[in-house]
Design a protein around this motif. Structure first.
Motif, PDB file in Angstrom:
ATOM      1  N   GLY A   1       0.812  -1.209   0.000  1.00  0.00           N
ATOM      2  CA  GLY A   1       0.000   0.000   0.000  1.00  0.00           C
ATOM      3  C   GLY A   1       0.841   1.252   0.000  1.00  0.00           C
ATOM      4  O   GLY A   1       0.849   2.013  -0.960  1.00  0.00           O
ATOM      5  N   GLN A   2       1.582   1.461   1.083  1.00  0.00           N
ATOM      6  CA  GLN A   2       2.344   2.689   1.238  1.00  0.00           C
ATOM      7  C   GLN A   2       3.843   2.398   1.227  1.00  0.00           C
ATOM      8  O   GLN A   2       4.319   1.519   1.943  1.00  0.00           O
ATOM      9  CB  GLN A   2       1.993   3.386   2.557  1.00  0.00           C
ATOM     10  N   LEU A   3       4.577   3.144   0.433  1.00  0.00           N
ATOM     11  CA  LEU A   3       6.029   3.113   0.485  1.00  0.00           C
ATOM     12  C   LEU A   3       6.509   4.012   1.608  1.00  0.00           C
ATOM     13  O   LEU A   3       5.751   4.850   2.106  1.00  0.00           O
ATOM     14  CB  LEU A   3       6.609   3.599  -0.847  1.00  0.00           C
ATOM     15  N   PRO A   4       7.769   3.875   2.040  1.00  0.00           N
ATOM     16  CA  PRO A   4       8.299   4.848   2.991  1.00  0.00           C
ATOM     17  C   PRO A   4       8.127   6.261   2.442  1.00  0.00           C
ATOM     18  O   PRO A   4       8.177   6.487   1.219  1.00  0.00           O
ATOM     19  CB  PRO A   4       9.778   4.460   3.092  1.00  0.00           C
ATOM     20  N   PRO A   5       7.901   7.228   3.307  1.00  0.00           N
ATOM     21  CA  PRO A   5       7.534   8.572   2.834  1.00  0.00           C
ATOM     22  C   PRO A   5       8.565   9.241   1.930  1.00  0.00           C
ATOM     23  O   PRO A   5       8.225  10.122   1.145  1.00  0.00           O
ATOM     24  CB  PRO A   5       7.323   9.355   4.131  1.00  0.00           C
ATOM     25  N   ASP A   6       9.847   8.832   2.023  1.00  0.00           N
ATOM     26  CA  ASP A   6      10.866   9.490   1.208  1.00  0.00           C
ATOM     27  C   ASP A   6      11.168   8.739  -0.090  1.00  0.00           C
ATOM     28  O   ASP A   6      12.163   9.012  -0.761  1.00  0.00           O
ATOM     29  CB  ASP A   6      12.160   9.667   2.008  1.00  0.00           C
ATOM     30  N   VAL A   7      10.299   7.781  -0.471  1.00  0.00           N
ATOM     31  CA  VAL A   7      10.505   7.015  -1.709  1.00  0.00           C
ATOM     32  C   VAL A   7       9.531   7.517  -2.771  1.00  0.00           C
ATOM     33  O   VAL A   7       8.318   7.527  -2.558  1.00  0.00           O
ATOM     34  CB  VAL A   7      10.306   5.507  -1.483  1.00  0.00           C
ATOM     35  N   ASP A   8      10.079   7.927  -3.897  1.00  0.00           N
ATOM     36  CA  ASP A   8       9.273   8.353  -5.042  1.00  0.00           C
ATOM     37  C   ASP A   8       8.876   7.106  -5.823  1.00  0.00           C
ATOM     38  O   ASP A   8       9.694   6.476  -6.494  1.00  0.00           O
ATOM     39  CB  ASP A   8      10.077   9.307  -5.919  1.00  0.00           C
ATOM     40  N   GLY A   9       7.590   6.720  -5.721  1.00  0.00           N
ATOM     41  CA  GLY A   9       7.126   5.502  -6.369  1.00  0.00           C
ATOM     42  C   GLY A   9       7.302   5.514  -7.865  1.00  0.00           C
ATOM     43  O   GLY A   9       7.494   4.465  -8.489  1.00  0.00           O
ATOM     44  N   ASP A  10       7.253   6.691  -8.492  1.00  0.00           N
ATOM     45  CA  ASP A  10       7.411   6.770  -9.944  1.00  0.00           C
ATOM     46  C   ASP A  10       8.834   6.431 -10.380  1.00  0.00           C
ATOM     47  O   ASP A  10       9.053   6.018 -11.518  1.00  0.00           O
ATOM     48  CB  ASP A  10       7.046   8.164 -10.427  1.00  0.00           C
ATOM     49  N   ARG A  11       9.792   6.624  -9.503  1.00  0.00           N
ATOM     50  CA  ARG A  11      11.195   6.346  -9.846  1.00  0.00           C
ATOM     51  C   ARG A  11      11.648   4.961  -9.385  1.00  0.00           C
ATOM     52  O   ARG A  11      12.694   4.471  -9.825  1.00  0.00           O
ATOM     53  CB  ARG A  11      12.105   7.408  -9.221  1.00  0.00           C
ATOM     54  N   LEU A  12      10.871   4.335  -8.513  1.00  0.00           N
ATOM     55  CA  LEU A  12      11.281   3.052  -7.948  1.00  0.00           C
ATOM     56  C   LEU A  12      11.292   1.949  -9.005  1.00  0.00           C
ATOM     57  O   LEU A  12      10.311   1.764  -9.729  1.00  0.00           O
ATOM     58  CB  LEU A  12      10.331   2.667  -6.806  1.00  0.00           C
ATOM     59  N   THR A  13      12.394   1.189  -9.066  1.00  0.00           N
ATOM     60  CA  THR A  13      12.467   0.046  -9.980  1.00  0.00           C
ATOM     61  C   THR A  13      12.861  -1.253  -9.275  1.00  0.00           C
ATOM     62  O   THR A  13      12.637  -2.328  -9.823  1.00  0.00           O
ATOM     63  CB  THR A  13      13.489   0.296 -11.106  1.00  0.00           C
ATOM     64  N   ALA A  14      13.446  -1.155  -8.087  1.00  0.00           N
ATOM     65  CA  ALA A  14      13.880  -2.376  -7.404  1.00  0.00           C
ATOM     66  C   ALA A  14      14.061  -2.110  -5.921  1.00  0.00           C
ATOM     67  O   ALA A  14      14.251  -0.966  -5.483  1.00  0.00           O
ATOM     68  CB  ALA A  14      15.189  -2.906  -8.000  1.00  0.00           C
ATOM     69  N   VAL A  15      14.005  -3.193  -5.151  1.00  0.00           N
ATOM     70  CA  VAL A  15      14.323  -3.161  -3.723  1.00  0.00           C
ATOM     71  C   VAL A  15      15.430  -4.171  -3.481  1.00  0.00           C
ATOM     72  O   VAL A  15      15.368  -5.306  -3.978  1.00  0.00           O
ATOM     73  CB  VAL A  15      13.094  -3.500  -2.855  1.00  0.00           C
ATOM     74  N   ARG A  16      16.438  -3.750  -2.746  1.00  0.00           N
ATOM     75  CA  ARG A  16      17.560  -4.633  -2.432  1.00  0.00           C
ATOM     76  C   ARG A  16      17.637  -4.807  -0.913  1.00  0.00           C
ATOM     77  O   ARG A  16      17.721  -3.822  -0.172  1.00  0.00           O
ATOM     78  CB  ARG A  16      18.865  -4.052  -2.965  1.00  0.00           C
ATOM     79  N   LEU A  17      17.568  -6.051  -0.470  1.00  0.00           N
ATOM     80  CA  LEU A  17      17.689  -6.357   0.958  1.00  0.00           C
ATOM     81  C   LEU A  17      19.078  -6.910   1.226  1.00  0.00           C
ATOM     82  O   LEU A  17      19.536  -7.813   0.528  1.00  0.00           O
ATOM     83  CB  LEU A  17      16.617  -7.360   1.374  1.00  0.00           C
ATOM     84  N   ARG A  18      19.704  -6.356   2.254  1.00  0.00           N
ATOM     85  CA  ARG A  18      21.072  -6.755   2.581  1.00  0.00           C
ATOM     86  C   ARG A  18      21.152  -7.106   4.069  1.00  0.00           C
ATOM     87  O   ARG A  18      20.661  -6.361   4.922  1.00  0.00           O
ATOM     88  CB  ARG A  18      22.033  -5.603   2.270  1.00  0.00           C
ATOM     89  N   THR A  19      21.740  -8.260   4.363  1.00  0.00           N
ATOM     90  CA  THR A  19      21.940  -8.655   5.748  1.00  0.00           C
ATOM     91  C   THR A  19      23.209  -9.478   5.844  1.00  0.00           C
ATOM     92  O   THR A  19      23.746  -9.946   4.824  1.00  0.00           O
ATOM     93  CB  THR A  19      20.739  -9.453   6.290  1.00  0.00           C
ATOM     94  N   THR A  20      23.697  -9.657   7.040  1.00  0.00           N
ATOM     95  CA  THR A  20      24.899 -10.471   7.277  1.00  0.00           C
ATOM     96  C   THR A  20      24.546 -11.560   8.268  1.00  0.00           C
ATOM     97  O   THR A  20      23.950 -11.288   9.322  1.00  0.00           O
ATOM     98  CB  THR A  20      26.053  -9.618   7.824  1.00  0.00           C
ATOM     99  N   TYR A  21      24.900 -12.784   7.912  1.00  0.00           N
ATOM    100  CA  TYR A  21      24.612 -13.923   8.788  1.00  0.00           C
ATOM    101  C   TYR A  21      25.915 -14.619   9.157  1.00  0.00           C
ATOM    102  O   TYR A  21      26.737 -14.937   8.285  1.00  0.00           O
ATOM    103  CB  TYR A  21      23.680 -14.922   8.111  1.00  0.00           C
ATOM    104  N   THR A  22      26.108 -14.862  10.443  1.00  0.00           N
ATOM    105  CA  THR A  22      27.290 -15.576  10.935  1.00  0.00           C
ATOM    106  C   THR A  22      26.836 -16.882  11.556  1.00  0.00           C
ATOM    107  O   THR A  22      26.223 -16.882  12.633  1.00  0.00           O
ATOM    108  CB  THR A  22      28.050 -14.742  11.970  1.00  0.00           C
ATOM    109  N   PRO A  23      27.075 -18.021  10.913  1.00  0.00           N
ATOM    110  CA  PRO A  23      26.583 -19.300  11.436  1.00  0.00           C
ATOM    111  C   PRO A  23      27.358 -19.749  12.671  1.00  0.00           C
ATOM    112  O   PRO A  23      28.525 -19.381  12.866  1.00  0.00           O
ATOM    113  CB  PRO A  23      26.808 -20.260  10.267  1.00  0.00           C
ATOM    114  N   ASP A  24      26.684 -20.543  13.487  1.00  0.00           N
ATOM    115  CA  ASP A  24      27.364 -21.113  14.654  1.00  0.00           C
ATOM    116  C   ASP A  24      27.693 -22.589  14.450  1.00  0.00           C
ATOM    117  O   ASP A  24      28.169 -23.254  15.364  1.00  0.00           O
ATOM    118  CB  ASP A  24      26.520 -20.934  15.919  1.00  0.00           C
ATOM    119  N   VAL A  25      27.425 -23.088  13.247  1.00  0.00           N
ATOM    120  CA  VAL A  25      27.755 -24.468  12.930  1.00  0.00           C
ATOM    121  C   VAL A  25      28.170 -24.531  11.464  1.00  0.00           C
ATOM    122  O   VAL A  25      27.620 -23.811  10.625  1.00  0.00           O
ATOM    123  CB  VAL A  25      26.547 -25.406  13.211  1.00  0.00           C
ATOM    124  N   SER A  26      29.136 -25.351  11.165  1.00  0.00           N
ATOM    125  CA  SER A  26      29.612 -25.514   9.794  1.00  0.00           C
ATOM    126  C   SER A  26      28.798 -26.578   9.066  1.00  0.00           C
ATOM    127  O   SER A  26      28.236 -27.484   9.687  1.00  0.00           O
ATOM    128  CB  SER A  26      31.083 -25.918   9.775  1.00  0.00           C
TER     129      SER A  26
END
Length: 779
Positions: free
Chosen positions: A412-437
């Motif tokens: 429904g709503q994008l974050p207020p500072d995102v121009d929906g007309d210019r939006l083409t993609a969303v990139r999610l970035r995270t870092t995971y450190t496993p505790d088992v190999s």
């Protein structure tokens, strides 16, 4: 200035513009008459606000079935006050809740979001919810009007139901919340007796607005309003979402051509202005144009914990609970480490903390954890902080949004500072450190194209397509793809997921999850390990749960079995340690074939964000489990007298009439696993006497145990619930409760409400299956 004067200042196109959403969640402002933007938000366990994202967290209360299990209208009213506080904090004027449809069949996929199988209990709990929220200056919209008690083909199904059943069962909770002063109401997707509810003039104009004199506004379920003239004349006031829809210019033309009277439009505008005045969004509109004075702040965390304990329902107990002199606890099950605290769909919010059973119990005793088995079909989101970056066509960042986990959702709503007309993609970035190999699994769940990279190397590049044609299910229960990735313990791995996205008609649809699972030794070894851990501890606690693929908006259930191999796990653990407590983490009934093999069964429903803290309180006796079943619990699905939720040729016939819930069970001659109203505490009660005079019933009960306790005294007239009260007493103390029976307890629908004169049996007890006292009243 009164409403008529304000309406007279508006031209026809402006009035009609007010009847359709300006976007996904709001109605447009009209500064020329002092009308602010009116914002709506999903509930019912928390207030999501316009940003459906972990970047904007919300308090998460227990599920509505848990609220109803308290049978405590004062507590529910306090929960409503908290929700109003949350709504005001998020700039929300209208909470799209509560859901007061009935538990007609145990297969209803959304029953966790409803209160009960019983129309009287549903109405009383619903009325308290409405009053609590609206006393805080926030409107409610009890939903879904009416007979929306299933999910299968919910957009198009036609419910065929007799007038008697409609009046005595399905409409009754709605009538009660209207009498409680609800400021709004939501019409359902489905049809009733051949007419879709957004166009159902007989029920909306005739019954709701006419007979019941409802003066609030009627909003459509999202996308439910599909026609121009029929909907305009059918009684629904507001079409959501917007700005596109079947009204606008089409409705304006219909009015100008005389096909729809302008007075119909004016009545809708008047109702919206009345709503705005009630919630403080209409400036200069008199003494009711501002929110109520600020109240003492409600501690949301503390109340969420209290509501959870009061809703926990102890089904069986051989004396093991509460725990005494317990030093080591085996905590077992996927849901023990990752509690399922809410159902799926529009009821979902993002709390800023979730206390798991493992965490809560770990603060009270030495715990040893074993997974046992993992019934989850989709992998859980990678925990820990993540960042969502909104990109334009050149790859430049439009905005960065912090996330609590690897779950991106903006519907429904994008974050207020995102121009929906210019939006083409969303990139999610995270870092995971496993505790088992070993060989870990990563996943992406969503609809559309996804690219997954680990430490810069692409490991998945695929297009995921939705199954079926329910758009809600596509976003709330999307397809998932997995990929194996070798990881080394202690080393960080950067996971980046890129997903093409945009805004369409001013609305955004971004919804995907990046999941993870550790290497698994295999199901047999997991089960064996759980039995070993259980045998080594003083007690074992198995947390058994449903999954989002079982209980969610958008689909019904196909059976009542616990998913995966959880029944097998429970039996293996109980065989290894007879001091086994099973905690059932489900929003509605599940089959429990092992009940006689374990020491206790505790139902926590979907317990909200404080799940583990509340569980520790109850298991160790700091709090008594206060819950009583708001719905009858079958032994097996095939025993249930009303089951069908699947339309045939588009029609779902409610052939059973008024006989649903415990009344249907009594007529069937079959015994359920647990009757409506059942629940044990940590003390015992005697029911000493009952006196009935007219419509006033007085019941005396005594706490015969050795600790203070709380009892839910239930009164039935002619076999139907007609009153209840929550009483408290110290050991040995006798208390009296006086319950006033409603007139409706002695009435039937016969083309109108008719009081049936004669003698009535009035019975009292701790459940419909255990009525210990009886008196006779004459009407």
């Amino acid at each position: 200035m009164d409403f008529d004067e304000l309406i007279a200042r508006l031209d026809l196109s402006t009035k009609i513009r007010l009847l359709t959403g300006a976007d996904m969640w709001s109605l447009p402002p009209l500064p020329e008459i002092g009308l602010d933007r009116l914002v709506m938000s999903d509930g019912p366990i928390g207030v999501r606000g316009e940003q459906w994202s972990s970047a904007d967290p919300s308090i998460a209360l227990p599920s509505p079935t848990a609220l109803a299990a308290t049978w405590d209208v004062d507590l529910v009213r306090r929960a409503g006050a908290l929700l109003a506080q949350e709504a005001r904090r998020k700039g929300v004027h209208v909470l799209l809740a509560p859901t007061i449809n009935l538990h007609r069949s145990p297969l209803g996929g959304r029953h966790f979001e409803c209160f009960s199988e019983d129309p009287y209990l549903t109405g009383e709990i619903g009325a308290a919810y409405v009053e609590g929220v609206q006393e805080g200056g926030v409107a409610t919209t009890p939903k879904h009007f009416v007979a929306n008690d299933f999910e299968t083909e919910r957009f198009t199904a036609d419910v065929q139901v007799g007038e008697k059943a409609l009046r005595e069962a399905y409409l009754r909770p709605f009538e009660r919340v209207v009498r409680a002063g609800a400021w709004g109401l939501m019409t359902a997707y489905n049809s009733v007796n051949g007419t879709t509810m957004t166009e159902h003039s007989e029920l909306v104009n005739g019954v709701l607005k006419g007979e019941w004199e409802f003066d609030g506004f009627v909003v459509s379920d999202w996308t439910a309003l599909r026609t121009t003239e029929a909907a305009a004349m059918g009684g629904t006031d507001v079409a959501m979402p917007g700005p596109s829809g079947p009204w606008g210019e089409k409705l304006e033309a219909a009015v100008r051509e005389g096909r729809v009277p302008e007075s119909v439009v004016d009545d809708r505008v008047r109702r919206i202005l009345r709503l705005a005045r009630r919630v403080g969004a209409l400036r200069g509109a008199g003494p009711h144009s501002a929110p109520p004075p600020a109240r003492e702040r409600v501690d949301g965390v503390a109340l969420a914990r209290e509501v959870a304990t009061r809703g926990f329902t102890l089904l069986t107990n051989d004396g093991i609970l509460p725990f005494r002199q317990v030093r080591t606890v085996a905590v077992i099950g996927a849901a023990a480490a990752e509690a399922r605290v809410m159902g799926g769909g529009s009821a979902q919010v993002f709390p800023d903390r979730i206390v798991s059973p493992l965490q809560g119990l770990g603060e009270r005793a030495e715990v040893r954890y074993a997974l046992g088995t993992d019934p989850r079909i989709r992998l859980s989101p990678i925990p820990g902080p993540a960042t969502a970056t909104f990109l334009d066509a050149e790859g430049a960042a439009l905005s960065e949004q912090p996330l609590a986990a690897a779950e991106a959702r903006w519907i429904g709503q994008l974050p207020p500072d995102v121009d929906g007309d210019r939006l083409t993609a969303v990139r999610l970035r995270t870092t995971y450190t496993p505790d088992v190999s070993g060989g870990h699994q990563l996943s992406v769940a969503g609809v559309g194209a996804f690219t997954v990279a680990v430490n810069g190397e692409t490991v998945l590049d695929e297009l995921l397509e939705a199954d079926g044609d329910d758009p809600a299910a596509a976003f709330l229960s999307p397809p998932e793809r997995r990929v194996g990735v070798a990881m080394t313990a202690g080393e960080p791995y950067e996971v980046v997921v890129t997903h093409p996205a945009g805004a369409f008609g001013g609305m955004a649809f971004v919804s995907f999850t990046v999941g993870h699972a550790n290497p698994s030794p295999g199901e047999e070894e997991l089960l064996a390990e759980a039995a070993r851990v259980a045998a080594e501890c003083d007690v074992a606690v198995v947390v058994a749960a449903t999954t989002p693929e079982v209980e969610s908006e958008g689909f019904d259930r196909t059976d009542l079995r616990l998913p995966g191999r959880q029944d097998e796990l429970i039996r293996a653990v109980a065989a290894a340690n007879p001091r086994t407590v099973v905690v059932v983490n489900a929003g509605s009934p599940v089959e429990m074939p092992w009940t006689g093999e374990v020491a206790a069964v505790l139902l926590t429903w979907f317990p909200g964000q404080e799940a583990g803290a509340a569980l520790a309180d109850v298991l160790f006796g700091d709090a008594e489990p206060g819950g009583r079943l708001p719905t009858t619990w079958p032994k097996r699905l095939e025993d249930a007298p009303v089951v069908d939720v699947t339309p045939v040729d588009g029609v779902l016939a409610y052939e059973e009439g008024v006989s649903i819930g415990y009344r249907a069970w009594e007529r069937s001659g079959r015994a359920p696993a647990f009757w409506f109203g059942h629940g044990l505490g940590y003390t015992t009660w005697s029911y000493d006497s009952i006196a009935a005079e007219g419509t006033t019933v007085t019941v005396a009960v005594t706490n015969t145990g050795d600790r203070p306790g709380r009892e839910v005294v239930q009164v039935y007239v002619a076999g139907a619930l007609a009153g209840f009260d929550v009483v408290e007493a110290a050991p040995g103390e006798t208390v009296l409760t006086t319950i006033f029976l409603p007139e409706r307890a002695f009435q039937v629908w016969d083309g109108g409400w008719r009081t049936v004169e004669g003698e009535y049996a009035v019975e009292a007890g701790p459940s419909v299956g255990d009525l210990r006292l009886s008196a006779t009243v004459k009407v």
